[in-house]
Design a protein around this motif. Structure first.
Motif: not given
Length: 124
Positions: A10-25
């Motif tokens: 997504g879009l986030v400001q500098a200094g911010g946080s994001l959490r990416l996920s990757c689901a496997a099957s």
């Protein structure tokens, strides 16, 4: 055949946080080491972080060390990338990948399966 699906960009400001996920099957998740890569416009795909099959070992690119954390939940067939203190230069499409080698893998060519990518945009 392993199918990987990333989410959480997504879009986030500098200094911010994001959490990416990757689901496997489609495979035995804990038989694969996992990695995160990114590709910015006009640049080569680059290594970001890797984790071995058990989650007991991790490795990071110098550019993200101390800010990003890779982890995995083998019970849920999911790998994560927690990204803190984000910078505009972290803007890229982020890909997760699976390697049949069980140790830490940093080379793109040694990954067997790739997700479709998720966009991360960091504004200044």
């Amino acid at each position: 055949q392993v199918h990987l699906v990333e989410s959480g960009g997504g879009l986030v400001q500098a200094g911010g946080s994001l959490r990416l996920s990757c689901a496997a099957s489609g495979g035995i998740f804990n038989s694969y080491s996992m990695g995160w890569f990114r590709q910015a416009p006009g640049k080569e795909r680059e290594f970001v972080a890797a984790i071995n099959w058990s989650g007991g070992a991790t490795w990071y690119a110098d550019s993200v060390k101390g800010r990003f954390t890779i982890s995995r939940d083998n019970a849920k067939n999911t790998v994560f990338l927690q990204m803190n203190s984000l910078k505009p230069e972290d803007t890229a499409v982020y890909y997760c990948a699976a390697s049949s080698m069980r140790g830490i893998v940093v080379l793109t060519a040694l990954y067997n399966y790739w997700g479709q990518g998720t966009q991360v945009t960091v504004s200044s």
